[in-house]
Write a protein that holds these residues in place. Structure first.
Motif, PDB file in Angstrom:
ATOM      1  N   GLY A 126       0.821  -1.206   0.000  1.00 32.81           N
ATOM      2  CA  GLY A 126       0.000   0.000   0.000  1.00 32.81           C
ATOM      3  C   GLY A 126       0.853   1.253   0.000  1.00 32.81           C
ATOM      4  N   CYS A 127       0.400   2.275  -0.692  1.00 32.38           N
ATOM      5  CA  CYS A 127       1.047   3.591  -0.780  1.00 32.38           C
ATOM      6  C   CYS A 127       2.470   3.517  -1.330  1.00 32.38           C
ATOM      7  CB  CYS A 127       1.032   4.304   0.575  1.00 32.38           C
ATOM      8  SG  CYS A 127      -0.629   4.642   1.169  1.00 32.38           S
ATOM      9  N   GLU A 128       2.746   2.510  -2.086  1.00 29.98           N
ATOM     10  CA  GLU A 128       4.062   2.343  -2.711  1.00 29.98           C
ATOM     11  C   GLU A 128       4.283   3.484  -3.715  1.00 29.98           C
ATOM     12  OE1 GLU A 128       6.135  -1.731  -4.215  1.00 29.98           O
ATOM     13  OE2 GLU A 128       4.260  -1.189  -5.202  1.00 29.98           O
ATOM     14  N   TYR A 129       5.424   4.110  -3.661  1.00 30.09           N
ATOM     15  CA  TYR A 129       5.796   5.219  -4.559  1.00 30.09           C
ATOM     16  C   TYR A 129       4.795   6.374  -4.529  1.00 30.09           C
ATOM     17  CZ  TYR A 129       8.898   1.574  -6.187  1.00 30.09           C
ATOM     18  OH  TYR A 129       9.817   0.566  -6.227  1.00 30.09           O
ATOM     19  N   MET A 130       4.091   6.542  -3.438  1.00 28.31           N
ATOM     20  CA  MET A 130       3.146   7.652  -3.307  1.00 28.31           C
ATOM     21  C   MET A 130       3.922   8.968  -3.292  1.00 28.31           C
ATOM     22  SD  MET A 130       0.153   7.876  -0.459  1.00 28.31           S
ATOM     23  CE  MET A 130      -0.275   9.428   0.290  1.00 28.31           C
ATOM     24  N   THR A 131       3.395   9.988  -3.993  1.00 26.71           N
ATOM     25  CA  THR A 131       4.071  11.279  -4.068  1.00 26.71           C
ATOM     26  C   THR A 131       3.222  12.438  -3.555  1.00 26.71           C
ATOM     27  OG1 THR A 131       3.329  11.668  -6.341  1.00 26.71           O
ATOM     28  CG2 THR A 131       5.462  10.554  -6.055  1.00 26.71           C
ATOM     29  N   GLY A 132       1.950  12.205  -3.279  1.00 31.07           N
ATOM     30  CA  GLY A 132       1.081  13.276  -2.812  1.00 31.07           C
ATOM     31  C   GLY A 132      -0.227  12.728  -2.291  1.00 31.07           C
ATOM     32  N   GLY A 133      -1.088  13.630  -1.853  1.00 29.85           N
ATOM     33  CA  GLY A 133      -2.406  13.233  -1.367  1.00 29.85           C
ATOM     34  C   GLY A 133      -2.381  12.776   0.081  1.00 29.85           C
ATOM     35  N   ARG A 134      -3.498  12.224   0.497  1.00 27.07           N
ATOM     36  CA  ARG A 134      -3.654  11.678   1.844  1.00 27.07           C
ATOM     37  C   ARG A 134      -4.326  10.327   1.715  1.00 27.07           C
ATOM     38  NH1 ARG A 134      -0.943  15.418   2.273  1.00 27.07           N
ATOM     39  NH2 ARG A 134      -1.048  17.195   3.683  1.00 27.07           N
ATOM     40  N   THR A 135      -3.854   9.379   2.505  1.00 28.15           N
ATOM     41  CA  THR A 135      -4.469   8.065   2.544  1.00 28.15           C
ATOM     42  C   THR A 135      -4.720   7.713   3.997  1.00 28.15           C
ATOM     43  OG1 THR A 135      -3.271   7.396   0.551  1.00 28.15           O
ATOM     44  CG2 THR A 135      -4.246   5.648   1.870  1.00 28.15           C
ATOM     45  N   VAL A 136      -5.953   7.313   4.309  1.00 26.10           N
ATOM     46  CA  VAL A 136      -6.314   6.916   5.662  1.00 26.10           C
ATOM     47  C   VAL A 136      -6.712   5.443   5.619  1.00 26.10           C
ATOM     48  CG1 VAL A 136      -7.849   7.322   7.616  1.00 26.10           C
ATOM     49  CG2 VAL A 136      -7.143   9.250   6.163  1.00 26.10           C
ATOM     50  N   ILE A 137      -6.039   4.645   6.441  1.00 31.46           N
ATOM     51  CA  ILE A 137      -6.311   3.208   6.511  1.00 31.46           C
ATOM     52  C   ILE A 137      -6.955   2.933   7.868  1.00 31.46           C
ATOM     53  CG2 ILE A 137      -5.367   0.884   6.279  1.00 31.46           C
ATOM     54  CD1 ILE A 137      -4.717   2.698   3.859  1.00 31.46           C
ATOM     55  N   LEU A 138      -8.221   2.530   7.853  1.00 30.66           N
ATOM     56  CA  LEU A 138      -8.965   2.259   9.085  1.00 30.66           C
ATOM     57  C   LEU A 138      -9.024   0.750   9.339  1.00 30.66           C
ATOM     58  CD1 LEU A 138     -11.943   4.754   8.615  1.00 30.66           C
ATOM     59  CD2 LEU A 138      -9.735   5.135   9.751  1.00 30.66           C
ATOM     60  N   GLY A 139      -7.889   0.114   9.279  1.00 29.10           N
ATOM     61  CA  GLY A 139      -7.825  -1.326   9.464  1.00 29.10           C
ATOM     62  C   GLY A 139      -6.423  -1.829   9.193  1.00 29.10           C
ATOM     63  N   PRO A 140      -6.279  -3.121   8.993  1.00 27.77           N
ATOM     64  CA  PRO A 140      -4.941  -3.705   8.828  1.00 27.77           C
ATOM     65  C   PRO A 140      -4.295  -3.344   7.491  1.00 27.77           C
ATOM     66  CG  PRO A 140      -6.625  -5.363   8.451  1.00 27.77           C
ATOM     67  CD  PRO A 140      -7.342  -4.131   8.931  1.00 27.77           C
ATOM     68  N   THR A 141      -2.982  -3.426   7.477  1.00 31.17           N
ATOM     69  CA  THR A 141      -2.224  -3.267   6.240  1.00 31.17           C
ATOM     70  C   THR A 141      -1.443  -4.550   5.989  1.00 31.17           C
ATOM     71  OG1 THR A 141      -0.191  -2.450   7.256  1.00 31.17           O
ATOM     72  CG2 THR A 141      -1.875  -0.801   6.702  1.00 31.17           C
ATOM     73  N   GLY A 142      -1.125  -4.772   4.734  1.00 32.44           N
ATOM     74  CA  GLY A 142      -0.239  -5.873   4.395  1.00 32.44           C
ATOM     75  C   GLY A 142       1.208  -5.444   4.599  1.00 32.44           C
ATOM     76  N   ARG A 143       2.120  -6.254   4.112  1.00 27.91           N
ATOM     77  CA  ARG A 143       3.546  -5.961   4.274  1.00 27.91           C
ATOM     78  C   ARG A 143       4.013  -4.939   3.232  1.00 27.91           C
ATOM     79  NH1 ARG A 143       6.242  -8.935   0.384  1.00 27.91           N
ATOM     80  NH2 ARG A 143       4.934 -10.503  -0.583  1.00 27.91           N
ATOM     81  N   ASN A 144       5.168  -4.368   3.478  1.00 29.09           N
ATOM     82  CA  ASN A 144       5.848  -3.453   2.552  1.00 29.09           C
ATOM     83  C   ASN A 144       5.075  -2.152   2.314  1.00 29.09           C
ATOM     84  OD1 ASN A 144       8.209  -2.963   1.066  1.00 29.09           O
ATOM     85  ND2 ASN A 144       7.194  -3.487  -0.840  1.00 29.09           N
ATOM     86  N   PHE A 145       4.369  -1.700   3.313  1.00 28.90           N
ATOM     87  CA  PHE A 145       3.628  -0.446   3.221  1.00 28.90           C
ATOM     88  C   PHE A 145       4.617   0.707   3.065  1.00 28.90           C
ATOM     89  CE2 PHE A 145       1.391   3.249   4.923  1.00 28.90           C
ATOM     90  CZ  PHE A 145       0.139   3.117   4.353  1.00 28.90           C
ATOM     91  N   ALA A 146       4.333   1.645   2.191  1.00 31.39           N
ATOM     92  CA  ALA A 146       5.082   2.896   1.988  1.00 31.39           C
ATOM     93  C   ALA A 146       6.445   2.713   1.324  1.00 31.39           C
ATOM     94  CB  ALA A 146       5.241   3.661   3.302  1.00 31.39           C
ATOM     95  N   ALA A 147       6.687   1.601   0.665  1.00 33.83           N
ATOM     96  CA  ALA A 147       7.966   1.423  -0.040  1.00 33.83           C
ATOM     97  C   ALA A 147       8.102   2.495  -1.113  1.00 33.83           C
ATOM     98  CB  ALA A 147       8.035   0.036  -0.670  1.00 33.83           C
ATOM     99  N   GLY A 148       9.160   3.243  -1.083  1.00 32.77           N
ATOM    100  CA  GLY A 148       9.385   4.280  -2.080  1.00 32.77           C
ATOM    101  C   GLY A 148       8.487   5.495  -1.937  1.00 32.77           C
ATOM    102  N   MET A 149       7.795   5.635  -0.824  1.00 32.71           N
ATOM    103  CA  MET A 149       6.879   6.766  -0.618  1.00 32.71           C
ATOM    104  C   MET A 149       7.690   8.035  -0.403  1.00 32.71           C
ATOM    105  SD  MET A 149       3.929   7.014   2.290  1.00 32.71           S
ATOM    106  CE  MET A 149       2.969   8.476   2.558  1.00 32.71           C
TER     107      MET A 149
END
Length: 172
Positions: A56-79
């Motif tokens: 999730g949110c891999e290579y993200m460059t802008g915006g907003r993300t709200v996660i109201l629950g679990p995430t998988g692995r490798n969150f925010a890689a390259g963010m």
């Protein structure tokens, strides 16, 4: 999900892989979970979802993300930009290797304007989806704020805290 559904949306994948890939603007409110690679390369959308798969949110460059629950692995890689907020009800997100910390820091939410922005996004999520998860969070807002983890790209924060003359601003 359809109103006639008999399952709990927050416990089920409602949207597939790569939802909001490369999104540039707008808002998205998803009552239920997203599969893998949610908000990859997001550059401007504001999104709320009730859980996501890997990357999730891999290579993200802008915006907003709200996660109201679990995430998988490798969150925010390259963010490298934008901000993600993860409701870490169990403490699992902050305390294990789910987040790729190569380019981001995990922070608490302290500034009033960030708290206001997060609350507004969750209120919109509840309004547009009828989310029981959002309702639960908002009904116990003060006790839930400390459970949110702010995922902040390191270089993005540095840029936001400096003006054109290199002086630090008061807040982000």
């Amino acid at each position: 999900p359809p109103k006639s559904s008999s399952f709990a949306p927050e416990d089920n994948i409602i949207v597939g892989n790569v939802v909001l890939y490369g999104a540039t603007s707008g808002q998205a409110f998803i009552r239920g979970q997203a599969a893998e690679r949610f908000c990859v390369r997001n550059s401007g959308v504001h999104a709320v979802v009730e859980g996501i798969g890997d990357h999730g949110c891999e290579y993200m460059t802008g915006g907003r993300t709200v996660i109201l629950g679990p995430t998988g692995r490798n969150f925010a890689a390259g963010m490298s930009g934008g901000i993600a907020y993860v409701w870490d009800m169990s403490g699992e997100f902050r305390n294990n290797a789910r987040c790729n910390l190569a380019m981001v820091d995990l922070e608490t939410i302290e500034l009033d304007k960030e708290i206001t922005e997060l609350r507004r996004l969750i209120e919109l999520h509840r309004q547009y989806t009828g989310s029981t998860v959002a309702d639960q969070i908002l009904n116990s807002w003060n006790s839930n704020i400390p459970r949110f983890v702010k995922v902040m790209p390191i270089d993005y924060k540095r840029v936001l805290t400096q003006n054109t003359y290199g002086k630090n601003r008061d807040s982000i």
